[in-house]
Enzyme design. Structure first.
Site, PDB file in Angstrom:
ATOM      1  N   TRP A  31       0.867  -1.192   0.000  1.00 54.08           N
ATOM      2  CA  TRP A  31       0.000   0.000   0.000  1.00 54.08           C
ATOM      3  C   TRP A  31       0.901   1.239   0.000  1.00 54.08           C
ATOM      4  O   TRP A  31       1.857   1.294   0.776  1.00 54.08           O
ATOM      5  CB  TRP A  31      -0.881  -0.024   1.248  1.00 54.08           C
ATOM      6  N   PHE A  66      -1.350  -3.189   7.837  1.00 54.30           N
ATOM      7  CA  PHE A  66      -2.023  -4.009   8.857  1.00 54.30           C
ATOM      8  C   PHE A  66      -1.416  -5.412   8.925  1.00 54.30           C
ATOM      9  O   PHE A  66      -1.385  -6.027   9.987  1.00 54.30           O
ATOM     10  CB  PHE A  66      -3.527  -4.107   8.554  1.00 54.30           C
ATOM     11  N   GLU A  67      -0.916  -5.904   7.797  1.00 49.69           N
ATOM     12  CA  GLU A  67      -0.359  -7.274   7.752  1.00 49.69           C
ATOM     13  C   GLU A  67       1.102  -7.327   8.173  1.00 49.69           C
ATOM     14  O   GLU A  67       1.689  -8.422   8.254  1.00 49.69           O
ATOM     15  CB  GLU A  67      -0.502  -7.839   6.327  1.00 49.69           C
ATOM     16  N   VAL A  90       1.102   4.751   6.517  1.00 45.89           N
ATOM     17  CA  VAL A  90      -0.343   4.873   6.722  1.00 45.89           C
ATOM     18  C   VAL A  90      -0.680   6.359   6.717  1.00 45.89           C
ATOM     19  O   VAL A  90      -0.305   7.098   7.627  1.00 45.89           O
ATOM     20  CB  VAL A  90      -0.789   4.217   8.048  1.00 45.89           C
ATOM     21  N   ILE A  91      -1.353   6.793   5.666  1.00 46.83           N
ATOM     22  CA  ILE A  91      -1.676   8.211   5.512  1.00 46.83           C
ATOM     23  C   ILE A  91      -3.078   8.479   6.056  1.00 46.83           C
ATOM     24  O   ILE A  91      -4.005   7.696   5.804  1.00 46.83           O
ATOM     25  CB  ILE A  91      -1.568   8.620   4.032  1.00 46.83           C
ATOM     26  N   GLU A  94     -10.031  10.018   5.251  1.00 45.02           N
ATOM     27  CA  GLU A  94     -11.286  10.667   5.623  1.00 45.02           C
ATOM     28  C   GLU A  94     -11.980   9.917   6.753  1.00 45.02           C
ATOM     29  O   GLU A  94     -12.864  10.445   7.408  1.00 45.02           O
ATOM     30  CB  GLU A  94     -12.202  10.726   4.398  1.00 45.02           C
ATOM     31  N   THR A  95     -11.587   8.658   6.951  1.00 46.20           N
ATOM     32  CA  THR A  95     -12.172   7.869   8.042  1.00 46.20           C
ATOM     33  C   THR A  95     -11.101   7.633   9.099  1.00 46.20           C
ATOM     34  O   THR A  95      -9.965   8.067   8.949  1.00 46.20           O
ATOM     35  CB  THR A  95     -12.642   6.502   7.506  1.00 46.20           C
ATOM     36  N   HIS A  97      -9.844   4.826   9.711  1.00 41.89           N
ATOM     37  CA  HIS A  97      -9.181   3.575   9.350  1.00 41.89           C
ATOM     38  C   HIS A  97      -7.697   3.614   9.739  1.00 41.89           C
ATOM     39  O   HIS A  97      -7.140   2.662  10.274  1.00 41.89           O
ATOM     40  CB  HIS A  97      -9.320   3.350   7.844  1.00 41.89           C
ATOM     41  N   PHE A 122       9.877  -0.710  13.981  1.00 37.73           N
ATOM     42  CA  PHE A 122       8.662  -0.032  13.501  1.00 37.73           C
ATOM     43  C   PHE A 122       9.054   1.031  12.474  1.00 37.73           C
ATOM     44  O   PHE A 122       9.219   2.202  12.797  1.00 37.73           O
ATOM     45  CB  PHE A 122       7.953   0.591  14.703  1.00 37.73           C
TER      46      PHE A 122
HETATM   47  C1  DLZ Z   1      -7.321  -0.208   3.949  1.00 37.04           C
HETATM   48  C2  DLZ Z   1      -6.093   0.626   4.069  1.00 37.04           C
HETATM   49  C3  DLZ Z   1      -6.185   2.035   4.118  1.00 37.04           C
HETATM   50  C4  DLZ Z   1      -7.483   2.772   4.089  1.00 37.04           C
HETATM   51  N1  DLZ Z   1      -5.091   2.794   4.205  1.00 37.04           N
HETATM   52  C5  DLZ Z   1      -3.876   2.180   4.248  1.00 37.04           C
HETATM   53  C6  DLZ Z   1      -2.697   2.970   4.328  1.00 37.04           C
HETATM   54  O1  DLZ Z   1      -2.700   4.205   4.339  1.00 37.04           O
HETATM   55  N2  DLZ Z   1      -1.515   2.300   4.413  1.00 37.04           N
HETATM   56  C7  DLZ Z   1      -1.418   0.930   4.402  1.00 37.04           C
HETATM   57  O2  DLZ Z   1      -0.303   0.402   4.491  1.00 37.04           O
HETATM   58  N3  DLZ Z   1      -2.523   0.177   4.300  1.00 37.04           N
HETATM   59  C8  DLZ Z   1      -3.738   0.758   4.212  1.00 37.04           C
HETATM   60  N4  DLZ Z   1      -4.872   0.005   4.102  1.00 37.04           N
HETATM   61  C9  DLZ Z   1      -4.721  -1.481   3.945  1.00 37.04           C
HETATM   62  C10 DLZ Z   1      -4.630  -2.233   5.272  1.00 37.04           C
HETATM   63  O3  DLZ Z   1      -3.335  -2.096   5.840  1.00 37.04           O
HETATM   64  C11 DLZ Z   1      -4.904  -3.755   5.029  1.00 37.04           C
HETATM   65  O4  DLZ Z   1      -4.028  -4.232   4.045  1.00 37.04           O
HETATM   66  C12 DLZ Z   1      -6.325  -3.982   4.592  1.00 37.04           C
HETATM   67  O5  DLZ Z   1      -7.234  -3.443   5.515  1.00 37.04           O
HETATM   68  C13 DLZ Z   1      -6.592  -5.517   4.468  1.00 37.04           C
HETATM   69  O6  DLZ Z   1      -7.826  -5.696   3.911  1.00 37.04           O
END
Ligand code: DLZ
Length: 164
Positions: A31, A66-67, A90-91, A94-95, A97, A122
């Site tokens: 991501w 997340f993984e 992780v940016i 709007e939510t 999340h 980390f």
């Molecule tokens: C879903 C999601 C969102 C909204 N934003 C990010 C992000 O900014 N950076 C990132 O590394 N991953 C993001 N993800 C994906 C989640 O980490 C995860 O892979 C999904 O929720 C799995 O379905």
């Protein structure tokens, strides 16, 4: 000091341990790939610069940040791995999340690190904007990947000092 005032590629390198036989795993989130690839380059090049051998560095990709903690846990379970570096971005969206992901990854990495008695670093950027992310991935504020790699090296050295 906040990262706005710090260059992430400037750090003390006094008394770093010899890492020529140490093995590192880099876990990279796909991501925001344009940023995480730069974090990977920074971490990889810094490990090499301070003595790691290319054949002692492995890489695993995960879909999103997340993984990272579970994959980092898997690598940390491998007896030959000395340290794991988890890289993601992780940016703020709007939510909320991003909040859930950030907290889960920080906690997951802490738990995996303690459970495996190994440094899991980390290397996750948590900026408000893509511009802030790029500034910290080889831009004006240096590279979080560089900082994560140096942290891994220092923790490997400290562990040796404390436990052997
Ligand atoms: C879903 C999601 C969102 C909204 N934003 C990010 C992000 O900014 N950076 C990132 O590394 N991953 C993001 N993800 C994906 C989640 O980490 C995860 O892979 C999904 O929720 C799995 O379905």
């Amino acid at each position: 000091m906040s990262t706005a005032d710090k260059n992430l590629s400037v750090f003390s390198t006094a008394a770093l341990p010899n890492i020529s036989s140490r093995k590192f795993a880099l876990v990279v989130a796909e991501w925001n790939e344009e940023v995480t690839e730069k974090l990977f380059e920074g971490a990889y090049n810094t490990l090499i610069q301070y003595g790691a051998l290319p054949e002692n560095i492995v890489r695993g990709n995960v879909p999103g940040s997340f993984e990272l903690s579970l994959a980092a846990h898997w690598y940390a379970q491998r007896p030959e791995i000395d340290a794991v570096i988890a890289l993601g971005v992780v940016i703020q969206g709007e939510t909320k999340h991003n909040d859930y992901i950030n907290h889960a990854v920080a906690q997951g990495i802490t738990n995996a690190s303690i459970a495996n008695n190994k440094p899991i670093i980390f290397g996750v950027l948590t900026p408000n904007t893509m511009e802030q992310a790029l500034d910290r991935a080889g831009g004006v504020h240096g590279n979080k990947g560089d900082e994560a790699a140096i942290t891994a090296i220092k923790m490997v050295g400290l562990k040796e000092q404390v436990l052997s």
